[in-house]
Design a protein around this motif. Structure first.
Motif, PDB file in Angstrom:
ATOM      1  N   ASP A  56      55.424  63.948  68.991  1.00 41.67           N
ATOM      2  CA  ASP A  56      56.376  63.350  68.054  1.00 41.67           C
ATOM      3  C   ASP A  56      55.786  63.207  66.666  1.00 41.67           C
ATOM      4  O   ASP A  56      56.485  63.392  65.657  1.00 41.67           O
ATOM      5  CB  ASP A  56      56.837  61.994  68.587  1.00 41.67           C
ATOM      6  N   LEU A  57      54.499  62.872  66.584  1.00 45.62           N
ATOM      7  CA  LEU A  57      53.861  62.748  65.269  1.00 45.62           C
ATOM      8  C   LEU A  57      53.774  64.107  64.579  1.00 45.62           C
ATOM      9  O   LEU A  57      53.980  64.214  63.364  1.00 45.62           O
ATOM     10  CB  LEU A  57      52.469  62.130  65.411  1.00 45.62           C
ATOM     11  N   VAL A  58      53.475  65.165  65.335  1.00 43.50           N
ATOM     12  CA  VAL A  58      53.366  66.505  64.748  1.00 43.50           C
ATOM     13  C   VAL A  58      54.705  66.985  64.213  1.00 43.50           C
ATOM     14  O   VAL A  58      54.795  67.564  63.122  1.00 43.50           O
ATOM     15  CB  VAL A  58      52.801  67.502  65.775  1.00 43.50           C
ATOM     16  N   ALA A  61      59.001  63.283  64.403  1.00 43.74           N
ATOM     17  CA  ALA A  61      60.001  62.458  65.085  1.00 43.74           C
ATOM     18  C   ALA A  61      59.480  61.033  65.138  1.00 43.74           C
ATOM     19  O   ALA A  61      58.938  60.586  66.147  1.00 43.74           O
ATOM     20  CB  ALA A  61      60.269  62.997  66.485  1.00 43.74           C
ATOM     21  N   VAL A  62      59.619  60.326  64.009  1.00 40.99           N
ATOM     22  CA  VAL A  62      59.066  58.979  63.908  1.00 40.99           C
ATOM     23  C   VAL A  62      60.189  57.963  63.690  1.00 40.99           C
ATOM     24  O   VAL A  62      61.199  58.277  63.056  1.00 40.99           O
ATOM     25  CB  VAL A  62      58.035  58.910  62.766  1.00 40.99           C
ATOM     26  N   PRO A  63      59.993  56.744  64.206  1.00 42.29           N
ATOM     27  CA  PRO A  63      58.892  56.343  65.095  1.00 42.29           C
ATOM     28  C   PRO A  63      58.976  57.070  66.429  1.00 42.29           C
ATOM     29  O   PRO A  63      60.077  57.372  66.897  1.00 42.29           O
ATOM     30  CB  PRO A  63      59.095  54.839  65.265  1.00 42.29           C
ATOM     31  N   THR A  68      60.047  53.251  70.495  1.00 42.84           N
ATOM     32  CA  THR A  68      61.450  52.894  70.323  1.00 42.84           C
ATOM     33  C   THR A  68      62.137  52.556  71.637  1.00 42.84           C
ATOM     34  O   THR A  68      63.216  51.972  71.636  1.00 42.84           O
ATOM     35  CB  THR A  68      62.216  54.044  69.645  1.00 42.84           C
ATOM     36  N   ASP A  69      61.512  52.922  72.757  1.00 41.69           N
ATOM     37  CA  ASP A  69      62.076  52.639  74.074  1.00 41.69           C
ATOM     38  C   ASP A  69      61.109  51.722  74.809  1.00 41.69           C
ATOM     39  O   ASP A  69      60.011  52.130  75.175  1.00 41.69           O
ATOM     40  CB  ASP A  69      62.284  53.934  74.864  1.00 41.69           C
ATOM     41  N   LEU A  70      61.520  50.474  75.011  1.00 41.46           N
ATOM     42  CA  LEU A  70      60.635  49.495  75.632  1.00 41.46           C
ATOM     43  C   LEU A  70      60.241  49.914  77.040  1.00 41.46           C
ATOM     44  O   LEU A  70      59.123  49.629  77.485  1.00 41.46           O
ATOM     45  CB  LEU A  70      61.320  48.123  75.664  1.00 41.46           C
ATOM     46  N   GLY A  71      61.127  50.612  77.734  1.00 41.73           N
ATOM     47  CA  GLY A  71      60.819  51.061  79.090  1.00 41.73           C
ATOM     48  C   GLY A  71      59.628  51.993  79.117  1.00 41.73           C
ATOM     49  O   GLY A  71      58.822  51.953  80.061  1.00 41.73           O
TER      50      GLY A  71
END
Length: 219
Positions: A56-58, A61-63, A68-71
């Motif tokens: 996601d960092l590359v 796709a942030v955050p 973003t998903d507590l699960g």
């Protein structure tokens, strides 16, 4: 793409299941290293979320989904608690854990590839990030635990190769607009099956041809 095969709800629970099994392997390594519960939790979180976080960092796709998903964040903690209290029992079902781990490997190498491609990366780069999604957490886990990463060791069953094959098949199918509906299962099941075969028959990658090193080999 994968959403054509699984509903968002089903996809979410498949992700949670994969995260849980990866986290179990991280927490178990913490037990073997005699880490305290905090160290076990760190290894569980890193193993379960490290690959997806890197992807996601590359791709920007942030955050990242891990935040973003507590699960996603709480599932490795649950796995840590289970291993903390029941690690002898968990150790006894390592074969079953390995099967679920193989399923997570197959799923994540494909979802990683698809997500990277959907963010504008080329097919080769997308497949590379698909591989990183599947195995990146395990590499970080081993580094933190002062272990040679399992995927770099000749004496371990094939792990990165099945993920690489699954990601490559997904990329090729994207190229020919064939990754939709039921065909989404093809790269997932291919990676899953290759990993199971490696576990069953102790398949390993070849070492250097005519290797002459006399160094003592680590077991």
């Amino acid at each position: 793409m994968l959403s054509d095969l699984f509903s968002p709800s089903v996809q979410h629970w498949l992700d949670i299941a994969g995260i849980f099994v990866f986290a179990i392997s991280g927490a178990l390594l913490g037990v073997r290293k005699n880490f305290d519960v905090f160290g076990m939790a760190v290894l569980a979180e890193v193993t379960a979320l490290g690959g997806g976080l890197f992807r996601d960092l590359v791709i920007g796709a942030v955050p990242p989904a891990a935040f973003t998903d507590l699960g996603y964040f709480l599932t490795p903690l649950l796995a840590t608690l289970i291993v903390f209290f029941l690690h002898p029992e968990v150790e006894r079902i390592t074969t079953a854990v390995g099967v679920f781990d193989a399923a997570g490997l197959g799923l994540f190498c494909v979802t990683g590839t698809v997500k990277a491609y959907s963010h504008g990366l080329g097919l080769t780069q997308s497949a590379t990030l698909g591989l990183a999604t599947a195995v990146g957490g395990g590499v970080l886990r081993d580094v933190l635990a002062h272990e040679v990463p399992s995927l770099l060791r000749w004496d371990r069953d094939l792990y990165a190769v099945p993920a690489m094959v699954g990601a490559a098949i997904a990329a090729v199918m994207i190229r020919f607009h064939a990754l939709h509906g039921p065909t989404n299962a093809v790269p997932v099941l291919t990676a899953f099956s290759l990993r199971l075969l490696a576990m069953r028959f102790n398949l390993r990658a070849p070492r250097a041809w005519h290797r002459r090193s006399r160094a003592v080999e680590e077991v």
